[in-house]
Design an enzyme around this catalytic site. Structure first.
Site, PDB file in Angstrom:
ATOM      1  CB  SER A  22      -8.107   3.770   2.747  1.00 46.71           C
ATOM      2  OG  SER A  22      -7.294   3.150   3.728  1.00 46.71           O
ATOM      3  CE  LYS A  74      -3.863   2.051   2.606  1.00 45.49           C
ATOM      4  NZ  LYS A  74      -4.766   1.906   3.770  1.00 45.49           N
ATOM      5  CB  SER A 126      -8.543   0.861   5.559  1.00 46.10           C
ATOM      6  OG  SER A 126      -9.284   2.029   5.395  1.00 46.10           O
TER       7      SER A 126
HETATM    8  N1  GLN Z   1     -13.270   4.333   6.099  1.00 45.55           N
HETATM    9  C1  GLN Z   1     -12.705   4.795   7.332  1.00 45.55           C
HETATM   10  C2  GLN Z   1     -12.289   6.240   7.173  1.00 45.55           C
HETATM   11  O1  GLN Z   1     -12.588   6.779   6.186  1.00 45.55           O
HETATM   12  C3  GLN Z   1     -11.557   3.929   7.733  1.00 45.55           C
HETATM   13  C4  GLN Z   1     -10.327   4.221   6.965  1.00 45.55           C
HETATM   14  C5  GLN Z   1      -9.158   3.367   7.397  1.00 45.55           C
HETATM   15  O2  GLN Z   1      -9.327   2.339   8.047  1.00 45.55           O
HETATM   16  N2  GLN Z   1      -7.983   3.837   7.047  1.00 45.55           N
HETATM   17  O3  GLN Z   1     -11.693   6.811   8.014  1.00 45.55           O
END
Ligand code: GLN
Length: 484
Positions: A151, A76, A175
């Site tokens: 994400s 990532k 995410s």
């Molecule tokens: N979807 C969540 C957010 O927007 C979690 C994102 C994540 O786990 N990095 O913060």
């Protein structure tokens, strides 16, 4: 080659069926052929990958190395990689080449894994659909009109479309697990402190945790083995022995007690998702597990508490991007204030700005007690709910996400509905617990994930419970059409 698991690939490499260089070329070709339509990679580093593969081949020929030696992977783009751009999905870091490796990157490199490139992601890991990336959205290979989740959407797609045997991800509120669920792969978020955060660009430091994204639980065990462990450079990394995850995979699970939180099965879940999750629990009963209803009474407060804690921490973490030391700098600033304002104004996208503003507000004098402190108190109540539950049950199961992959653009104008994608995953981050999402079936032709939550440092048990399911089912073996 690309349909083999890590273990199968490792066996083939050792048997001399093909070399790591050939394997790496094969995946680079697949990326070239398929990624134009998927956009799962931000950077592909073919030269570096082939060079690393040749080094791995030497180690393999000498009878050295371990399970990951010579296996291609993708990171990532939130993990710093020495000499290779680390953008975090943001214009702010579009030109940033880290001078060092993150601990995770360093460990996987030392294990001999070969980095193919860096995967697309929501900007600074803020999002649930991969649509906030500066580099454009990622498409879900199961249906390219739908999102892959976020994400870590690029990592999930790279693995699902067989463009990489495994990838790394990070999970602040879901995410790793949510994109794993939407793309039909296995994603493990370890206990907070199990994997070092050093060199992983910070979003919300008390929640962020890196973990493996793979096709099988067995592969996740092999990757976590290399990622986990104490690191003195991360003060929240826990100094605790890393068990042998692979040797626990085959443990018998008869007599396992599974808790089903009644709050997870209330309204809000898509019917098709409910059907798949129930069938998966039925499979566990056949494997000898017992099922018990439990309650996590404060779980409804997790999304609101998270959307105070995460923005508050992000507002302070992202203050380092000021156009002075690294990252985007505006053209011809008039003075220092103009430099800050325009560099940040141009460098960050809309969702990141929204979070910085909410966080700055919540932390400001007079509001701290009403918001941040309150959210931290709720966080404690949420952990206490889990603590009570784990006195009665071994693991907790439920859906990973309330629905399957949604259409691109469907939730872009409605942040609250986007935030609710993580309704089943966020409490796990607030409590710091480990959780895994595994493929459990399909609804409307799209993958559905089952989430399994464990007590602190019970990654071994989660992998065992997931592996036994994967031995009895073949959902994890399904490939999206055109990518098999
Ligand atoms: N979807 C969540 C957010 O927007 C979690 C994102 C994540 O786990 N990095 O913060």
């Amino acid at each position: 080659m690309h349909d083999k698991s890590i273990r199968e690939l490792a066996d083939s490499l050792r048997a001399g069926e093909f070399s790591s260089e050939e394997l790496t070329r094969h995946f680079l070709d697949r990326i070239e052929r398929h990624d134009g339509g998927l956009n799962s990679f931000i950077t592909v580093c073919a030269e570096e990958a082939l060079e690393a593969a040749r080094v791995a081949d030497q180690r393999l020929r000498a009878g050295e190395g371990g399970a990951l030696t010579g296996i291609p992977m993708a990171h990532k783009d939130i993990f710093c990689t020495a000499g290779v751009r680390t953008s975090c999905g943001s214009r702010m870091l579009d030109n940033f080449v880290a001078p060092y490796d993150a601990t995770v990157t360093e460990r996987l490199k030392a294990a001999g894994a070969v980095m193919l490139g860096k995967t697309n992601m929501d900007e600074f890991a803020m999002g649930s659909s991969n649509e906030t990336s500066y580099y454009g959205p990622v498409r879900n290979p199961w249906n390219t009109h739908t999102v892959p989740g976020g994400s870590s959407g690029g990592s999930a797609v790279a693995v699902a479309a067989r463009l990489a045997p495994f990838a790394t991800g990070t999970d602040t509120g879901g995410s790793i697990r949510q994109p794993a669920s939407l793309c039909g792969i296995t994603g493990l978020k370890p206990t907070y402190g199990r994997v070092s955060r050093w060199g992983m660009i910070a979003f919300a430091s008390s929640l962020d945790q890196g973990g493996p994204m793979t096709r099988t639980a067995e592969d996740a065990a092999l990757v976590l083995q290399a990622m986990a462990g104490f690191d003195p450079r991360d003060s929240t990394c826990v100094d605790r022995e890393v068990p042998d995850y692979h040797s626990a995979l085959e443990n018998d699970i008869s007599g396992l007690t599974i808790g089903l939180p009644k709050e997870f099965f209330a309204e809000g879940m898509d019917e098709g998702v409910a059907r798949v999750v129930e069938a998966a629990i039925g499979e566990y009963r056949r494997l000898g597990a017992e099922v018990k209803e439990i309650s996590l009474p404060n779980s409804g407060l997790s999304v609101p508490a998270y959307y105070v804690v995460a923005p508050a921490e992000c507002s302070s973490n992202l203050s380092r991007f000021d156009g002075v030391r690294f990252g985007h700098r505006c053209e011809e600033p008039k003075d220092l204030e103009d430099l800050y304002k325009r560099s940040r104004g141009e460098g960050f996208g809309a969702e990141v700005k929204r979070r910085i503003m909410i966080g700055t507000y919540a932390l400001s004098a007079g509001y701290y007690d009403a918001y941040y402190l309150k959210a931290q108190q709720i966080r404690r109540l949420i952990s206490d709910d889990f603590r009570r539950a784990f006195q009665e049950v071994d693991v907790i199961m439920g859906p990973t996400s309330p629905g399957v992959a949604f259409r691109l653009g469907e939730k872009s104008d409605d942040p609250v509905s986007m935030y609710l994608s993580d309704i089943y995953t966020i409490a796990v981050n607030l409590a710091g617990l480990p959780g895994i999402s595994i493929p459990a079936g399909f609804s409307d032709g799209l993958p559905v994930g089952l989430q399994i939550i464990g007590d602190y440092f019970q990654e071994g048990r989660l992998l065992n419970v997931a592996h036994r399911f994967q031995q009895a089912t073949d959902w994890h073996r399904q490939a999206p059409e055109g990518y098999a």
